[in-house]
Motif scaffolding. Structure first.
Motif, PDB file in Angstrom:
ATOM      1  N   ALA A 177       0.836  -1.206   0.000  1.00 25.52           N
ATOM      2  CA  ALA A 177       0.000   0.000   0.000  1.00 25.52           C
ATOM      3  C   ALA A 177       0.868   1.252   0.000  1.00 25.52           C
ATOM      4  O   ALA A 177       0.596   2.228  -0.727  1.00 25.52           O
ATOM      5  CB  ALA A 177      -0.926  -0.001   1.217  1.00 25.52           C
ATOM      6  N   PHE A 178       1.934   1.254   0.821  1.00 26.02           N
ATOM      7  CA  PHE A 178       2.818   2.417   0.913  1.00 26.02           C
ATOM      8  C   PHE A 178       3.455   2.724  -0.438  1.00 26.02           C
ATOM      9  O   PHE A 178       3.488   3.869  -0.886  1.00 26.02           O
ATOM     10  CB  PHE A 178       3.894   2.162   1.970  1.00 26.02           C
ATOM     11  CG  PHE A 178       4.857   3.300   2.158  1.00 26.02           C
ATOM     12  CD1 PHE A 178       4.572   4.331   3.044  1.00 26.02           C
ATOM     13  CD2 PHE A 178       6.042   3.343   1.440  1.00 26.02           C
ATOM     14  CE1 PHE A 178       5.462   5.379   3.207  1.00 26.02           C
ATOM     15  CE2 PHE A 178       6.934   4.389   1.597  1.00 26.02           C
ATOM     16  CZ  PHE A 178       6.639   5.408   2.493  1.00 26.02           C
ATOM     17  N   HIS A 179       3.973   1.689  -1.112  1.00 25.10           N
ATOM     18  CA  HIS A 179       4.645   1.908  -2.395  1.00 25.10           C
ATOM     19  C   HIS A 179       3.647   2.287  -3.489  1.00 25.10           C
ATOM     20  O   HIS A 179       4.005   3.030  -4.418  1.00 25.10           O
ATOM     21  CB  HIS A 179       5.437   0.670  -2.784  1.00 25.10           C
ATOM     22  CG  HIS A 179       6.635   0.426  -1.916  1.00 25.10           C
ATOM     23  ND1 HIS A 179       7.590   1.382  -1.682  1.00 25.10           N
ATOM     24  CD2 HIS A 179       7.024  -0.660  -1.194  1.00 25.10           C
ATOM     25  CE1 HIS A 179       8.518   0.911  -0.875  1.00 25.10           C
ATOM     26  NE2 HIS A 179       8.194  -0.334  -0.558  1.00 25.10           N
ATOM     27  N   ALA A 180       2.415   1.799  -3.389  1.00 23.06           N
ATOM     28  CA  ALA A 180       1.393   2.226  -4.356  1.00 23.06           C
ATOM     29  C   ALA A 180       1.098   3.720  -4.186  1.00 23.06           C
ATOM     30  O   ALA A 180       0.982   4.456  -5.179  1.00 23.06           O
ATOM     31  CB  ALA A 180       0.122   1.406  -4.155  1.00 23.06           C
ATOM     32  N   ILE A 181       0.991   4.176  -2.931  1.00 19.52           N
ATOM     33  CA  ILE A 181       0.767   5.607  -2.675  1.00 19.52           C
ATOM     34  C   ILE A 181       1.969   6.416  -3.142  1.00 19.52           C
ATOM     35  O   ILE A 181       1.827   7.503  -3.730  1.00 19.52           O
ATOM     36  CB  ILE A 181       0.491   5.844  -1.178  1.00 19.52           C
ATOM     37  CG1 ILE A 181      -0.815   5.162  -0.768  1.00 19.52           C
ATOM     38  CG2 ILE A 181       0.437   7.324  -0.855  1.00 19.52           C
ATOM     39  CD1 ILE A 181      -1.063   5.148   0.722  1.00 19.52           C
ATOM     40  N   GLU A 182       3.174   5.888  -2.899  1.00 17.79           N
ATOM     41  CA  GLU A 182       4.400   6.580  -3.308  1.00 17.79           C
ATOM     42  C   GLU A 182       4.443   6.774  -4.817  1.00 17.79           C
ATOM     43  O   GLU A 182       4.796   7.860  -5.312  1.00 17.79           O
ATOM     44  CB  GLU A 182       5.610   5.774  -2.830  1.00 17.79           C
ATOM     45  CG  GLU A 182       6.943   6.451  -3.058  1.00 17.79           C
ATOM     46  CD  GLU A 182       8.094   5.617  -2.518  1.00 17.79           C
ATOM     47  OE1 GLU A 182       9.036   6.199  -1.959  1.00 17.79           O
ATOM     48  OE2 GLU A 182       8.035   4.371  -2.663  1.00 17.79           O
ATOM     49  N   ARG A 183       4.084   5.720  -5.576  1.00 12.78           N
ATOM     50  CA  ARG A 183       4.054   5.835  -7.042  1.00 12.78           C
ATOM     51  C   ARG A 183       2.980   6.827  -7.491  1.00 12.78           C
ATOM     52  O   ARG A 183       3.202   7.618  -8.421  1.00 12.78           O
ATOM     53  CB  ARG A 183       3.793   4.461  -7.668  1.00 12.78           C
ATOM     54  CG  ARG A 183       4.921   3.459  -7.472  1.00 12.78           C
ATOM     55  CD  ARG A 183       6.141   3.846  -8.270  1.00 12.78           C
ATOM     56  NE  ARG A 183       7.257   2.953  -8.017  1.00 12.78           N
ATOM     57  CZ  ARG A 183       7.508   1.853  -8.704  1.00 12.78           C
ATOM     58  NH1 ARG A 183       6.701   1.501  -9.689  1.00 12.78           N
ATOM     59  NH2 ARG A 183       8.556   1.116  -8.423  1.00 12.78           N
ATOM     60  N   TYR A 184       1.830   6.777  -6.845  1.00 14.24           N
ATOM     61  CA  TYR A 184       0.736   7.681  -7.214  1.00 14.24           C
ATOM     62  C   TYR A 184       1.143   9.138  -7.004  1.00 14.24           C
ATOM     63  O   TYR A 184       0.972   9.976  -7.895  1.00 14.24           O
ATOM     64  CB  TYR A 184      -0.500   7.347  -6.382  1.00 14.24           C
ATOM     65  CG  TYR A 184      -1.649   8.321  -6.581  1.00 14.24           C
ATOM     66  CD1 TYR A 184      -2.543   8.181  -7.634  1.00 14.24           C
ATOM     67  CD2 TYR A 184      -1.825   9.397  -5.709  1.00 14.24           C
ATOM     68  CE1 TYR A 184      -3.582   9.064  -7.824  1.00 14.24           C
ATOM     69  CE2 TYR A 184      -2.864  10.300  -5.891  1.00 14.24           C
ATOM     70  CZ  TYR A 184      -3.748  10.128  -6.945  1.00 14.24           C
ATOM     71  OH  TYR A 184      -4.762  11.030  -7.124  1.00 14.24           O
ATOM     72  N   LEU A 185       1.678   9.433  -5.827  1.00 10.38           N
ATOM     73  CA  LEU A 185       2.061  10.814  -5.524  1.00 10.38           C
ATOM     74  C   LEU A 185       3.223  11.261  -6.389  1.00 10.38           C
ATOM     75  O   LEU A 185       3.275  12.417  -6.821  1.00 10.38           O
ATOM     76  CB  LEU A 185       2.423  10.937  -4.041  1.00 10.38           C
ATOM     77  CG  LEU A 185       1.268  10.705  -3.059  1.00 10.38           C
ATOM     78  CD1 LEU A 185       1.769  10.771  -1.627  1.00 10.38           C
ATOM     79  CD2 LEU A 185       0.164  11.729  -3.264  1.00 10.38           C
ATOM     80  N   GLY A 186       4.162  10.363  -6.655  1.00 12.37           N
ATOM     81  CA  GLY A 186       5.288  10.724  -7.503  1.00 12.37           C
ATOM     82  C   GLY A 186       4.860  11.044  -8.923  1.00 12.37           C
ATOM     83  O   GLY A 186       5.426  11.929  -9.570  1.00 12.37           O
ATOM     84  N   PHE A 187       3.834  10.354  -9.402  1.00 18.09           N
ATOM     85  CA  PHE A 187       3.367  10.549 -10.777  1.00 18.09           C
ATOM     86  C   PHE A 187       2.469  11.775 -10.909  1.00 18.09           C
ATOM     87  O   PHE A 187       2.581  12.546 -11.862  1.00 18.09           O
ATOM     88  CB  PHE A 187       2.623   9.301 -11.244  1.00 18.09           C
ATOM     89  CG  PHE A 187       2.216   9.331 -12.696  1.00 18.09           C
ATOM     90  CD1 PHE A 187       3.127   9.029 -13.687  1.00 18.09           C
ATOM     91  CD2 PHE A 187       0.920   9.659 -13.060  1.00 18.09           C
ATOM     92  CE1 PHE A 187       2.755   9.051 -15.019  1.00 18.09           C
ATOM     93  CE2 PHE A 187       0.536   9.683 -14.386  1.00 18.09           C
ATOM     94  CZ  PHE A 187       1.459   9.380 -15.369  1.00 18.09           C
TER      95      PHE A 187
END
Length: 500
Positions: A70-80
């Protein structure tokens, strides 16, 4: 100076009074009153501060794996989506990534908007005490994302927004990563880990695939429909998977078709080598450890452990034929001995394979394609290729003129040529695989041009046509000789009967 001293004196007295009353409150007021005061304080605070905060830690005790995802999914979303707002970013370059991945640096804050609702994201980082012992991965440094939003938007955030963030983050991760080609091939010492992989960089696509346009469009539409049918499969009560059987002569592009499907859907490929699988249990472990959004491939299924005949029917039919010749008892004993020996030497069965691709174990994963290839579809057990297991049967046949036009564009950027009509006429009368056509279109020297390659192709087709004619005549002559020998045998048999 006197005024400053008086101020410090009053402050000290106030602090002392607060400490005194707090101590009296803690010692003499009951716990129920404590709870009531806390509730009142929270209500009062929420009235003046109507915002809700949700924390998403990178690791969360026993559920650290789910938390990390979940953390890495949020990280990718915010980074994009939000990296343009952040002033401090972190760059991450992975070996299997096609690009540099940007994400928010620690203690950075960005805003996001969803259906008119404004939200705030903040990245936190806390270093764990070096003297404490970390039980779970990632607990030396505690990282988290904190989402802040107005309490009136609670339903939108919890029911829609968070789901949107996690799904979008996973999709971004899939788009940014390189596809993998997995293999289960056993080493010489007999050991292997479940799957080993390399980066999948096959350049094939449906645009470059030598096939009729109508059939190509049919396959593309089927793949698109499958990839968007998660809810439909759940509605009808079926696992979200689909089986493809690719069959046809060697050199007709079965492996290239698989590569084009993987590139089109952005799926990983698992090349399952059945000869390296010890038993049914090992096969189940392999398939359980395949990821979603993947293609599980078994090439040349007709050659894999003779699965077509493992149900015992073929052996029984052969024994019946030989019994008619007068050797019933011996054949039965031989067949029985061979079957017992076969079962001891290899415990992987057709039944085990069928249960894995279409039984209860097939639900251990979703959005997967099972692809079988074969050169001889008539050799396969009907139970293996029935609809529901291999849902779509695709015949990849010899090169037609439309397929040749695709190859001509691929190799020479040709849309037309004076030799095209001759090639069209020859391909209509001669069987030649796309692989053979492509080989003749390939330049063999620096001086070769399109005309040279096309002329070489015409000669090759004419040679193939002549060889096919001679082969047909030879087969016809052999057939006639067999029929003649059969007639002679019948006459001799009749003569012997009459003499007796």
């Amino acid at each position: 100076m006197m005024m400053m001293e008086d101020g410090w004196t009053q402050l000290g007295s106030t602090v002392a009074a607060i400490v005194f009353f707090w101590t009296m409150y803690q010692n003499h007021f009951p716990d129920e009153l404590h709870n009531q005061i806390k509730k009142f304080t929270k209500k009062l605070a929420s009235y003046f501060y109507p915002y809700i905060k949700i924390t998403f830690p990178e690791s969360d005790g026993e559920n650290w794996l789910d938390s990390q995802r979940a953390f890495h999914a949020i990280e990718r979303y915010l980074g994009f989506h939000s990296s343009t707002q952040a002033k401090c970013l972190k760059a991450k370059v992975l070996n299997e990534s096609e690009a540099v991945i940007l994400s928010m640096d620690d203690r950075e804050e960005v805003t996001d908007e969803f259906n008119g609702v404004k939200l705030w994201w903040k990245s936190n980082c806390q270093i764990r005490n070096s003297q404490s012992i970390s039980l779970y991965p990632g607990e030396d440094v505690k990282r988290s994302f904190v989402l802040t939003f107005h309490q009136k938007h609670r339903d939108i955030v919890t029911e829609s927004y968070l789901k949107h963030v996690l799904e979008e983050g996973k999709d971004i991760a899939l788009r940014q990563r390189k596809r993998k080609l997995f293999s289960n091939t056993r080493r010489d010492d007999g050991c292997y880990k479940l799957w080993s992989h390399v980066v999948f960089e096959h350049p094939a696509s449906f645009e470059t695939l030598a096939m009729e346009g109508k059939k190509k469009k049919e396959i593309i539409d089927d793949l698109v429909t499958f990839s968007k049918s998660k809810e439909y499969y759940a509605k009808i009560g079926k696992a979200w998977k689909r089986g493809y059987l690719l069959y046809g002569p060697p050199g007709t592009g079965k492996s290239t078709m698989i590569a084009a499907m993987a590139n089109f859907l952005n799926y990983d490929v698992y090349d399952l080598e059945l000869t390296a699988v010890k038993d049914n249990s090992e096969l189940r472990r392999l398939l359980i450890n395949t990821s979603s959004k993947s293609i599980v491939v078994i090439e040349d299924i007709d050659c894999s452990l003779d699965l077509a005949g493992r149900r015992g029917k073929k052996a029984e039919e052969d024994s019946e034929d030989e019994e008619e010749e007068g050797n019933k008892a011996n054949v039965k004993e031989i067949v029985k001995e061979m079957k017992n020996k076969d079962e001891k030497s290899n415990k992987l069965t057709l039944s085990g394979l069928l249960n894995c691709i279409d039984g209860l174990w097939s639900t251990c994963g979703e959005e997967r394609l099972f692809v079988f290839t074969t050169n001889y579809v008539e050799k396969l057990d009907p139970a293996l290729i029935r609809r529901g297991r291999m849902d779509k049967h695709i015949e990849l046949s010899y090169c037609c003129f439309e397929s040749f036009e695709v190859l001509a564009r691929n190799y020479w950027n040709l849309e037309s040529h004076e030799l095209f009509p001759t090639i069209q006429e020859l391909l209509g009368k001669t069987k030649m695989t796309p692989a053979d056509v492509a080989e003749n279109l390939m330049p063999k020297s620096a001086d070769d041009d399109a005309s040279v390659c096309l002329e070489r192709l015409i000669k090759a087709i004419e040679t193939e046509k002549e060889e096919a004619r001679l082969k047909a005549e030879e087969e016809k002559r052999a057939k006639a000789e067999n029929e003649e020998n059969l007639e002679d045998g019948k006459e001799n048999k009749q003569e012997n009967v009459e003499k007796c």
